[in-house]
Design a protein around this motif. Structure first.
Motif, PDB file in Angstrom:
ATOM      1  N   LYS A  82      38.839  47.104  38.988  1.00 24.45           N
ATOM      2  CA  LYS A  82      40.095  47.068  38.728  1.00 24.45           C
ATOM      3  C   LYS A  82      40.527  46.672  37.296  1.00 24.45           C
ATOM      4  CE  LYS A  82      41.463  46.265  43.496  1.00 24.45           C
ATOM      5  NZ  LYS A  82      40.126  46.022  44.145  1.00 24.45           N
ATOM      6  N   MET A 128      38.042  38.258  38.492  1.00 23.66           N
ATOM      7  CA  MET A 128      39.218  38.719  38.597  1.00 23.66           C
ATOM      8  C   MET A 128      39.509  40.212  38.822  1.00 23.66           C
ATOM      9  SD  MET A 128      41.540  36.239  38.982  1.00 23.66           S
ATOM     10  CE  MET A 128      39.992  35.399  39.814  1.00 23.66           C
ATOM     11  N   ILE A 148      39.384  41.518  42.435  1.00 22.64           N
ATOM     12  CA  ILE A 148      40.265  41.130  43.448  1.00 22.64           C
ATOM     13  C   ILE A 148      41.632  41.530  42.996  1.00 22.64           C
ATOM     14  CG2 ILE A 148      39.074  39.605  44.201  1.00 22.64           C
ATOM     15  CD1 ILE A 148      40.694  37.440  42.914  1.00 22.64           C
ATOM     16  N   THR A 149      42.003  41.982  41.765  1.00 33.80           N
ATOM     17  CA  THR A 149      43.267  42.257  41.085  1.00 33.80           C
ATOM     18  C   THR A 149      43.320  43.199  40.045  1.00 33.80           C
ATOM     19  OG1 THR A 149      45.096  41.224  39.869  1.00 33.80           O
ATOM     20  CG2 THR A 149      43.014  40.409  39.324  1.00 33.80           C
ATOM     21  N   TRP A 150      44.405  44.091  40.025  1.00 32.36           N
ATOM     22  CA  TRP A 150      44.636  45.173  39.422  1.00 32.36           C
ATOM     23  C   TRP A 150      44.991  44.420  38.004  1.00 32.36           C
ATOM     24  CZ3 TRP A 150      42.849  50.026  39.996  1.00 32.36           C
ATOM     25  CH2 TRP A 150      42.790  50.404  41.200  1.00 32.36           C
ATOM     26  N   TRP A 151      45.171  43.424  37.704  1.00 31.99           N
ATOM     27  CA  TRP A 151      45.705  42.509  36.602  1.00 31.99           C
ATOM     28  C   TRP A 151      44.898  41.569  35.962  1.00 31.99           C
ATOM     29  CZ3 TRP A 151      50.287  44.136  34.441  1.00 31.99           C
ATOM     30  CH2 TRP A 151      51.204  44.925  35.211  1.00 31.99           C
TER      31      TRP A 151
END
Length: 311
Positions: free
Chosen positions: A219, A153, A156-159
């Motif tokens: 990220k 993750m 691919i995501t800031w979260w």
């Protein structure tokens, strides 16, 4: 210094470094047994839900065994999760100052050896899971999907902290599945509250690596929030407290549980006031202090469960 005696950069002076057999040390470091804080944080929602569910059932006869089994399960499954994380992140870890001394990027063990140790811990976790009812077994197995995807993750995501929250809060569902054989609204709200707590404390943790993460394109909410981290924590931590409070109300909790929640909330306020995102050592200390916050809440829930079982 040999591979067996080499220490991980942010973990020194612990029992693994001083007492574990030399050949075993890289495996214990791989699974973070030299840094058990993650296991404690994984355990907290398990213990919260076990105590709250026992209080709802007004029966604590099986609670000591459930607490013990959750303790074993949390430590071995966190160990297996860390092994999986390090296998998938071994190239990235080699580029980060804090993680390049981990066993895989440092060449202390091979990927095959790491996989073997992962399987061993997973089998112990399965043995623990098989002590519960069928519904709880299936609920526990379902969590593996989230655990499997989490390491990817951050690419691919800031979260990624949200996905970590989904995984690390799963125990909030397990206590109800084990004790009551169901997952109801109380369990779901407790789960949501725990997720918000995890997002908060892991944002603090991620600030240790923010500069290195920026260089290699990783990220995190620490990078996303940056100087607004105090503001973000002032949202996620209160949301956690409110949702957990709703779960307590839905579960009919009495005054000891509410005192535990107040103590938990006060600890989170202290973390926000104390935080300096530029001080990596302080970020680590505050992150680790969440075990104490979780134990304060658990203590209240435990006293509440005992009181409800005898009245």
């Amino acid at each position: 210094m040999s591979a067996a005696t080499a220490r991980v950069a942010d973990s020194t002076g612990n029992w693994v470094d001083t007492h574990a057999p030399l050949w075993l040390r890289p495996y214990l470091r791989l699974s973070r047994f030299d840094r058990p804080i993650g296991s404690w944080l994984l355990l907290m929602p398990c213990w919260w839900s076990a105590a709250l569910a026992a209080g709802i059932a007004r029966d604590v006869s099986s609670l000591p065994l459930v607490i013990a089994l959750f303790f074993i399960g949390a430590f071995v499954m966190r160990g297996a999760g860390c092994a999986w994380n390090d296998i998938t992140d071994r190239d990235l870890d080699a580029s980060v100052e804090r993680t390049r001394s981990r066993p895989l990027p440092a060449g202390q063990i091979s990927v095959t050896q790491a996989l073997a140790f992962l399987v061993l811990q997973a089998l112990i976790g399965l043995a623990v899971l098989l002590q519960f009812n069928r519904f709880a077994i299936l609920t526990g197995i379902a969590s593996l999907v989230i655990v499997a995807i989490y390491p990817f993750m951050k690419r691919i995501t800031w979260w990624p902290q949200v996905v970590l929250g989904l995984a690390f809060s799963w125990g909030a569902l397990m206590g109800f599945a084990v004790t009551l054989g169901r997952i109801d609204l109380t369990a779901v709200v407790l789960y949501a509250g725990s997720i918000s707590w995890v997002i908060g404390y892991d944002t603090i943790y991620a600030h240790q690596d923010a500069e290195d993460d920026a260089l290699i394109g990783i990220k995190s909410t620490a990078r996303l929030f940056g100087e607004r981290t105090h503001l973000a924590l002032s949202v996620f931590y209160p949301v956690a407290v409110v949702l957990i409070g709703i779960a307590l109300a839905l579960g009919g909790a009495r005054w000891p549980a509410w005192i535990g929640l107040i103590a938990f909330a006060a600890h989170l306020v202290w973390q926000i006031r104390r935080l300096d995102i530029r001080d990596g050592a302080l970020c680590l200390r505050l992150f680790k202090s969440n075990r104490d916050a979780g134990l304060l809440l658990f203590a209240g829930l435990l006293v509440d469960a005992v009181m409800r079982s005898i009245t």
